[in-house]
Design a protein around this motif. Structure first.
Motif, PDB file in Angstrom:
ATOM      1  N   THR A 183     -26.587  72.049  38.269  1.00 48.73           N
ATOM      2  CA  THR A 183     -26.917  72.913  37.160  1.00 48.73           C
ATOM      3  C   THR A 183     -27.672  74.072  37.404  1.00 48.73           C
ATOM      4  OG1 THR A 183     -28.603  71.731  36.148  1.00 48.73           O
ATOM      5  CG2 THR A 183     -26.242  70.932  35.660  1.00 48.73           C
ATOM      6  N   PRO A 184     -27.706  75.184  36.740  1.00 51.77           N
ATOM      7  CA  PRO A 184     -28.737  76.165  36.741  1.00 51.77           C
ATOM      8  C   PRO A 184     -30.132  75.752  36.770  1.00 51.77           C
ATOM      9  CG  PRO A 184     -27.017  76.788  35.349  1.00 51.77           C
ATOM     10  CD  PRO A 184     -26.885  75.445  35.592  1.00 51.77           C
ATOM     11  N   GLU A 185     -30.480  74.703  35.964  1.00 53.04           N
ATOM     12  CA  GLU A 185     -31.896  74.287  36.055  1.00 53.04           C
ATOM     13  C   GLU A 185     -32.308  73.372  37.370  1.00 53.04           C
ATOM     14  OE1 GLU A 185     -29.696  73.519  33.856  1.00 53.04           O
ATOM     15  OE2 GLU A 185     -30.357  74.872  32.022  1.00 53.04           O
ATOM     16  N   GLU A 186     -30.982  72.949  37.941  1.00 50.67           N
ATOM     17  CA  GLU A 186     -31.472  72.289  39.224  1.00 50.67           C
ATOM     18  C   GLU A 186     -31.641  73.171  40.113  1.00 50.67           C
ATOM     19  OE1 GLU A 186     -28.970  67.886  38.240  1.00 50.67           O
ATOM     20  OE2 GLU A 186     -28.201  69.544  38.963  1.00 50.67           O
ATOM     21  N   ILE A 187     -30.799  74.305  40.280  1.00 51.35           N
ATOM     22  CA  ILE A 187     -30.848  75.361  41.207  1.00 51.35           C
ATOM     23  C   ILE A 187     -32.185  75.979  41.162  1.00 51.35           C
ATOM     24  CG2 ILE A 187     -30.039  77.628  41.748  1.00 51.35           C
ATOM     25  CD1 ILE A 187     -27.439  76.764  40.793  1.00 51.35           C
ATOM     26  N   LEU A 188     -32.813  76.169  40.015  1.00 48.19           N
ATOM     27  CA  LEU A 188     -34.034  76.700  39.667  1.00 48.19           C
ATOM     28  C   LEU A 188     -35.254  75.484  40.407  1.00 48.19           C
ATOM     29  CD1 LEU A 188     -35.780  79.037  38.822  1.00 48.19           C
ATOM     30  CD2 LEU A 188     -36.036  77.915  36.572  1.00 48.19           C
ATOM     31  N   ASP A 189     -34.894  74.319  40.084  1.00 50.12           N
ATOM     32  CA  ASP A 189     -36.107  73.246  40.617  1.00 50.12           C
ATOM     33  C   ASP A 189     -35.922  73.521  42.211  1.00 50.12           C
ATOM     34  OD1 ASP A 189     -36.714  72.593  38.344  1.00 50.12           O
ATOM     35  OD2 ASP A 189     -35.303  71.082  38.255  1.00 50.12           O
ATOM     36  N   ILE A 190     -34.724  73.465  43.044  1.00 56.88           N
ATOM     37  CA  ILE A 190     -34.885  73.465  44.408  1.00 56.88           C
ATOM     38  C   ILE A 190     -35.244  74.688  45.162  1.00 56.88           C
ATOM     39  CG2 ILE A 190     -33.182  71.820  44.463  1.00 56.88           C
ATOM     40  CD1 ILE A 190     -31.123  74.028  45.303  1.00 56.88           C
TER      41      ILE A 190
END
Length: 377
Positions: A183-190
């Motif tokens: 998800t976009p949030e997970e992309i931001l996290d990594i």
């Protein structure tokens, strides 16, 4: 005629058995003895195997007195075991298939034993074994193991070791796998999580995420495939990818983030933080980097795929994700976001360099415009 034979085991030892040939019939009598070498071709017996060899010779002498009825009765009444049968069945190949090795491993884990007799392989026992497999394995993997077990039991039935196969009516059930994506949030996290391993692994994964390239395409990517075009006086960067048919070549337009990743690779191969870790600085101004002046492979120090996946899983854990990162996940994420941007199925097939409509249908089912931000890639 009675001959001592040696059967190779998976642990590197040899199992001793008697090869009994009488009146045109050949039978085996396993002695439950082990040796470290095959002495049918090696005359020198090491000290640790002397006792086993002497016991085998004594057993051969006892069976050579002409009382073949005792021998046949002993062989007939022997309690056969399933794993032993699997190993014997593949003795001619000298190597078990991966599914058979996995089946043996899980049977031993499930029963906490080295082997199980055929007598306990009932339908009820197999159903319990299936539930155990489903608790930790994918459905298609479970089906593959159970189907392999069915084939082995068919062979055992032909050898008169069992009267009926409890899996006779089992049919391989193919389950449609759901593509895993970020998800976009997970992309931001990594992207916000710093790492200490080889920075090219990190940059290669992010480039796959922003372009949809496969592992093989990333590994073999050349700077010569990246070109700057000027359609309608609007400068764009493109990357040429070999097509899936007729050796066609497709030029995919690169996003700003993909260009930023390539600029990082061309300049410093990663940005080191004050703590000695690497992270992506996609907001850095790298207009001065001329990608067309580069030559050769884009990524020159990538390890093998298995090693990369180990570091990607570590990165996922550091970012607090419950998913194991891999290049196929990056590719899936790229495809879903392209669909949410409004790209048609034909364009996505070209971007992914695939001719499979079924794969695109999977992505279409997962498409959710409320979850994905189209500006995130």
């Amino acid at each position: 005629m009675i001959t001592i034979r040696y059967k190779a085991l998976l642990n590197g030892q040899y199992s001793l058995y008697l090869d009994i040939y009488n009146q045109g019939q050949r039978q085996r009598k396993f002695l439950n003895l082990r040796s470290s070498k095959d002495y049918s071709t090696n005359r020198f017996i090491v000290k640790e195997d002397i006792d086993a060899i002497n016991l085998a010779r004594q057993a051969a002498k006892e069976f050579s007195d002409g009382n073949t009825s005792i021998c046949k009765k002993s062989l007939k009444n022997k309690k056969r075991h399933f794993i032993e049968f699997i190993v014997e069945r593949t003795s001619s190949e000298m190597k078990l298939r991966s599914t058979e090795q996995s089946l043996i491993k899980h049977i031993r884990l499930y029963t906490a034993k080295n082997d199980i007799p055929f007598s306990i392989l009932t339908r009820q026992w197999i159903e319990g074994f299936e539930k155990y497999l489903e608790s930790g394995l994918a459905k298609n993997t479970v089906n593959s193991l159970v189907y392999t077990m069915k084939c082995l039991l068919n062979d055992a039935m032909k050898s008169n070791l069992i009267k009926q196969n409890p899996l006779m009516e089992f049919r391989f059930r193919h389950h449609e796998s759901i593509p895993k994506y970020l998800t976009p949030e997970e992309i931001l996290d990594i992207t916000n999580t710093a790492t200490e391993f080889n920075p090219q692994i990190r940059l290669a994964f992010l480039l796959s995420l922003y372009t949809g390239l496969t592992w093989d395409q990333i590994l073999n990517l050349k700077w010569e495939q990246i070109k700057k075009s000027d359609p309608s006086k609007k400068k764009t960067w493109t990357i040429s990818v070999n097509g899936f048919s007729n050796h066609a070549t497709y030029c995919n337009i690169l996003s700003n983030k993909a260009i930023s990743i390539l600029s990082i690779v061309a300049s410093s191969e990663g940005i080191r933080t004050s703590k000695g870790k690497y992270r992506d600085e996609s907001n850095i101004n790298r207009k001065a980097i001329n990608l067309t002046c580069q030559s050769g492979n884009v990524f020159k120090s990538l390890p093998n795929k298995s090693n990369c996946n180990i570091h990607l899983r570590l990165w996922s854990a550091l970012a607090g994700l419950k998913k194991n990162l891999c290049f196929s996940m990056a590719r899936n994420t790229f495809a879903i976001i392209q669909l949410n941007k409004g790209a048609d199925k034909k364009s996505v097939k070209q971007l992914l360099n695939t001719k499979s409509d079924r794969i695109i249908m999977k992505f279409t089912k997962l498409q959710n415009s409320n979850t994905h931000d189209t500006s995130s890639i």
